[in-house]
Scaffold this active site. Sequence first.
Site, PDB file in Angstrom:
ATOM      1  N   GLU A 134     -49.248  23.196 -81.532  1.00 24.86           N
ATOM      2  CA  GLU A 134     -48.798  23.614 -82.865  1.00 24.86           C
ATOM      3  C   GLU A 134     -47.375  23.157 -83.183  1.00 24.86           C
ATOM      4  O   GLU A 134     -47.016  22.980 -84.345  1.00 24.86           O
ATOM      5  CB  GLU A 134     -48.916  25.142 -82.989  1.00 24.86           C
ATOM      6  CG  GLU A 134     -48.776  25.604 -84.427  1.00 24.86           C
ATOM      7  CD  GLU A 134     -49.208  27.040 -84.656  1.00 24.86           C
ATOM      8  OE1 GLU A 134     -49.998  27.571 -83.855  1.00 24.86           O
ATOM      9  OE2 GLU A 134     -48.749  27.622 -85.652  1.00 24.86           O
ATOM     10  N   ARG A 167     -58.844  27.756 -96.474  1.00 27.07           N
ATOM     11  CA  ARG A 167     -57.992  28.945 -96.405  1.00 27.07           C
ATOM     12  C   ARG A 167     -57.006  29.092 -97.560  1.00 27.07           C
ATOM     13  O   ARG A 167     -56.764  30.195 -98.036  1.00 27.07           O
ATOM     14  CB  ARG A 167     -57.184  28.916 -95.117  1.00 27.07           C
ATOM     15  CG  ARG A 167     -58.040  29.251 -93.985  1.00 27.07           C
ATOM     16  CD  ARG A 167     -57.299  29.343 -92.722  1.00 27.07           C
ATOM     17  NE  ARG A 167     -58.309  29.690 -91.738  1.00 27.07           N
ATOM     18  CZ  ARG A 167     -58.136  29.645 -90.448  1.00 27.07           C
ATOM     19  NH1 ARG A 167     -56.990  29.279 -89.948  1.00 27.07           N
ATOM     20  NH2 ARG A 167     -59.106  29.963 -89.633  1.00 27.07           N
ATOM     21  N   GLU A 182     -67.090  27.839 -90.020  1.00 26.37           N
ATOM     22  CA  GLU A 182     -65.908  28.491 -90.595  1.00 26.37           C
ATOM     23  C   GLU A 182     -65.543  27.779 -91.890  1.00 26.37           C
ATOM     24  O   GLU A 182     -66.102  26.729 -92.212  1.00 26.37           O
ATOM     25  CB  GLU A 182     -64.739  28.447 -89.612  1.00 26.37           C
ATOM     26  CG  GLU A 182     -64.935  29.366 -88.426  1.00 26.37           C
ATOM     27  CD  GLU A 182     -63.675  29.518 -87.582  1.00 26.37           C
ATOM     28  OE1 GLU A 182     -63.402  30.615 -87.132  1.00 26.37           O
ATOM     29  OE2 GLU A 182     -62.954  28.516 -87.382  1.00 26.37           O
ATOM     30  N   GLY A 208     -49.413  27.361 -73.458  1.00 28.03           N
ATOM     31  CA  GLY A 208     -50.650  27.564 -74.213  1.00 28.03           C
ATOM     32  C   GLY A 208     -51.623  26.445 -73.878  1.00 28.03           C
ATOM     33  O   GLY A 208     -51.463  25.721 -72.885  1.00 28.03           O
ATOM     34  N   GLY A 239     -61.750  32.735 -83.564  1.00 36.98           N
ATOM     35  CA  GLY A 239     -62.923  32.048 -84.116  1.00 36.98           C
ATOM     36  C   GLY A 239     -63.506  31.030 -83.175  1.00 36.98           C
ATOM     37  O   GLY A 239     -64.695  31.054 -82.854  1.00 36.98           O
ATOM     38  N   ALA A 297     -56.412  33.337 -80.219  1.00 38.03           N
ATOM     39  CA  ALA A 297     -57.377  32.617 -81.062  1.00 38.03           C
ATOM     40  C   ALA A 297     -58.738  33.283 -80.949  1.00 38.03           C
ATOM     41  O   ALA A 297     -59.199  33.590 -79.860  1.00 38.03           O
ATOM     42  CB  ALA A 297     -57.454  31.159 -80.646  1.00 38.03           C
ATOM     43  N   HIS A 321     -49.766  32.161 -90.661  1.00 40.20           N
ATOM     44  CA  HIS A 321     -50.723  31.989 -89.567  1.00 40.20           C
ATOM     45  C   HIS A 321     -50.513  30.713 -88.772  1.00 40.20           C
ATOM     46  O   HIS A 321     -50.553  30.724 -87.549  1.00 40.20           O
ATOM     47  CB  HIS A 321     -52.122  32.000 -90.175  1.00 40.20           C
ATOM     48  CG  HIS A 321     -53.218  31.933 -89.169  1.00 40.20           C
ATOM     49  ND1 HIS A 321     -53.307  32.802 -88.106  1.00 40.20           N
ATOM     50  CD2 HIS A 321     -54.289  31.099 -89.060  1.00 40.20           C
ATOM     51  CE1 HIS A 321     -54.382  32.514 -87.378  1.00 40.20           C
ATOM     52  NE2 HIS A 321     -54.988  31.475 -87.929  1.00 40.20           N
ATOM     53  N   HIS A 348     -53.041  32.962 -93.369  1.00 36.20           N
ATOM     54  CA  HIS A 348     -54.433  33.355 -93.155  1.00 36.20           C
ATOM     55  C   HIS A 348     -54.800  34.380 -94.205  1.00 36.20           C
ATOM     56  O   HIS A 348     -54.081  35.357 -94.421  1.00 36.20           O
ATOM     57  CB  HIS A 348     -54.629  33.941 -91.752  1.00 36.20           C
ATOM     58  CG  HIS A 348     -56.077  33.974 -91.368  1.00 36.20           C
ATOM     59  ND1 HIS A 348     -56.958  34.853 -91.922  1.00 36.20           N
ATOM     60  CD2 HIS A 348     -56.792  33.192 -90.520  1.00 36.20           C
ATOM     61  CE1 HIS A 348     -58.167  34.629 -91.415  1.00 36.20           C
ATOM     62  NE2 HIS A 348     -58.092  33.622 -90.562  1.00 36.20           N
ATOM     63  N   ARG A 387     -54.408  22.895 -92.542  1.00 32.34           N
ATOM     64  CA  ARG A 387     -55.248  22.737 -91.355  1.00 32.34           C
ATOM     65  C   ARG A 387     -56.660  23.248 -91.625  1.00 32.34           C
ATOM     66  O   ARG A 387     -56.847  24.323 -92.177  1.00 32.34           O
ATOM     67  CB  ARG A 387     -54.651  23.546 -90.199  1.00 32.34           C
ATOM     68  CG  ARG A 387     -55.540  23.603 -88.990  1.00 32.34           C
ATOM     69  CD  ARG A 387     -55.043  24.622 -87.998  1.00 32.34           C
ATOM     70  NE  ARG A 387     -55.162  25.969 -88.499  1.00 32.34           N
ATOM     71  CZ  ARG A 387     -55.634  26.990 -87.786  1.00 32.34           C
ATOM     72  NH1 ARG A 387     -56.016  26.810 -86.542  1.00 32.34           N
ATOM     73  NH2 ARG A 387     -55.701  28.192 -88.292  1.00 32.34           N
ATOM     74  N   ARG A 415     -53.949  32.640 -76.579  1.00 34.52           N
ATOM     75  CA  ARG A 415     -54.780  33.759 -76.136  1.00 34.52           C
ATOM     76  C   ARG A 415     -55.298  34.608 -77.298  1.00 34.52           C
ATOM     77  O   ARG A 415     -56.263  35.351 -77.150  1.00 34.52           O
ATOM     78  CB  ARG A 415     -53.950  34.570 -75.145  1.00 34.52           C
ATOM     79  CG  ARG A 415     -53.782  36.040 -75.416  1.00 34.52           C
ATOM     80  CD  ARG A 415     -53.392  36.747 -74.154  1.00 34.52           C
ATOM     81  NE  ARG A 415     -52.014  37.177 -74.158  1.00 34.52           N
ATOM     82  CZ  ARG A 415     -51.634  38.383 -74.580  1.00 34.52           C
ATOM     83  NH1 ARG A 415     -52.523  39.215 -75.060  1.00 34.52           N
ATOM     84  NH2 ARG A 415     -50.370  38.723 -74.527  1.00 34.52           N
TER      85      ARG A 415
END
Length: 556
Positions: A381, A296, A126, A25, A60, A58, A357, A247, A392, A56
């Site tokens: 992560e 969140r 965000e 990643g 936002g 993600a 999430h 999420h 987060r 891949r």
Amino acid sequence: MSTHRLTAPAPGWTATTDVVVVGSGVAGLTVALNVRKAGLRAMVVTKAMLDDGSTRWAQGGIAAALGEGDTPEQHLDDTLVAGAGLCDEDAVRTLVTEGPDAVRRLIATGAAFDRGADGEVLLTREGGHHRNRIAHAGGDATGAEISRALVAAVRTDPQIELIEHALVLDLLTDSEGHAAGLTLHVMGEGARDGVGAVRARAVVLATGGMGQVFSATTNPAVSTGDGVALALRAGAAVTDLEFVQFHPTVLWLGPEAEGQQPLVSEAVRGEGAHLVDADGVRFMVGQHELAELAPRDIVAKAITRRMREQSAEHMYLDGRHFGAEMWERRFPTILASCRTHGIDPVTEPIPVAPAAHYASGGVRTDRHGRTSVPGLYACGEVACTGVHGANRLASNSLLEGLVFAERIAADLAERHLAGELPERTVDVEAARAAHPVPLPASEARAEIQRLMSRGAGVLRSAASMAGTAAGLGLIAEQAYANAAEEKPADPRVETWEAANLLLVATALVAAAAQRAETRGCHWREDFPERDDAVWRRHLITTLAATGGPVSTPEEQ
Ligand SMILES: Cc1cc2nc3c(=O)[nH]c(=O)nc-3n(C[C@H](O)[C@H](O)[C@H](O)COP(=O)(O)OP(=O)(O)OC[C@H]3O[C@@H](n4cnc5c(N)ncnc54)[C@H](O)[C@@H]3O)c2cc1C
């Protein structure tokens, strides 16, 4: 030194490199590209295809103080608020200060971010951010563009060896307990088929998240917590496992839906979509000054509470006022994914519910990505650098992967230059002496997910988690009993992943049960308040000699 290892055949082949990176990643590929600049060879080992991680997916974007009037200091403030008293302020300062240049270097590597008519990178907002500081690509396809650019870059360097379809099993150390390589299983043909070993001067874990421990998650199938499980077996400390971010707005696909589920990015709320309940009433207004753009955990809890009050299985996200043109230009991926599932956001509100999430915790590292095992690094992560604390802040994770991957490469380069990164010899005796962990049957995966979602999801209590822990204990007992009766589960990808999920789930529940308070994204129904006097500290988890995880509160 590893006291435990996954049950697996002895390695049948060996390969050698300088730095072996597990995962492809944003974090893993950034490490590989940067260690090459120091003249070190890199090998990237990845479980499926190169672009098969969370990166891949993600949508936002990536947060950095790039806009006019914005500063790292303001980004720091927003991050600390979201982290609910458990961020490591020095780590956050590193993230927000080095972040803007790291994003510029990512752009120089080839990632094309969306730009306005003036040629400047467009920035949106965000949840939890008081400034427009989220850079995005392809509208809502930021991760896909980052992944494309990094994969293209590693493919052009012949000194970066790429091994796809290779599941890393365990760490190998030398006689001094320094990381000296790893064992892995390659699903291929030819000289490197089956279980083998890679010898290296240093090992970097970049294995991503663990969302697959829950039945509803935004994470892809490869996110099974392998890096955390490997680190625990290798004797490394992990921390903050109880802080799983759910999420708030994941497309609701029906009561039986399992595995990866489509995300409806926070950016949709950032652009003005409203959350409404079953009666069409906006319920976030008045609950937080930022309403739908509250952090969140606040939004996920508010949705869960309203769902309970109305005995509803989901709420709605209403973005009909955007109109078709804006949906198509700004959120093409989300629009397509909703339409695939029979929902048209242009004409109807989107049914949404929270799902697992992001893992804020992980393998504990310092600001150079070093874990408590010498020579073993972690970033992205899988790591817990301390930047997220108890929750987060949106879009800080791609940035964390980028910044701390660069820092690991810098640390390795420095050690190499100082002659402190010699070739290592694997301690074969120690590797053999490690206790082989019996493998659960592959069906255990679904059972672990059900147990976790039922008892250790958005809503947790001592009773719910005791039920989950008991269920997980039964799965472990069954695996031991089957091994003792000489009918063990076959060592293969599904059973290795099930063993990793079981260990990570058990460790997560142990920590969550111990933390008798509500903080960040960890919400206890039986302890609804935050308790700074007792709990403003981390829980450090390690593996006991018996193979079970033990969580100890950090000294204050
Ligand atoms: C739907 C979704 C949307 C998101 N949106 C955003 C966003 O807008 N902004 C943001 O900042 N963050 C976002 N995130 C989070 C972010 O995408 C991830 O935290 C980040 O991409 C993690 O990068 P990584 O390199 O650590 O891991 P990943 O990208 O997950 O890569 C992990 C890699 O490790 C490999 N691997 C795992 N186990 C093994 C093993 N045993 N052996 C070999 N290889 C292994 C995997 O195959 C994969 O290649 C989102 C996440 C999801 C799921």
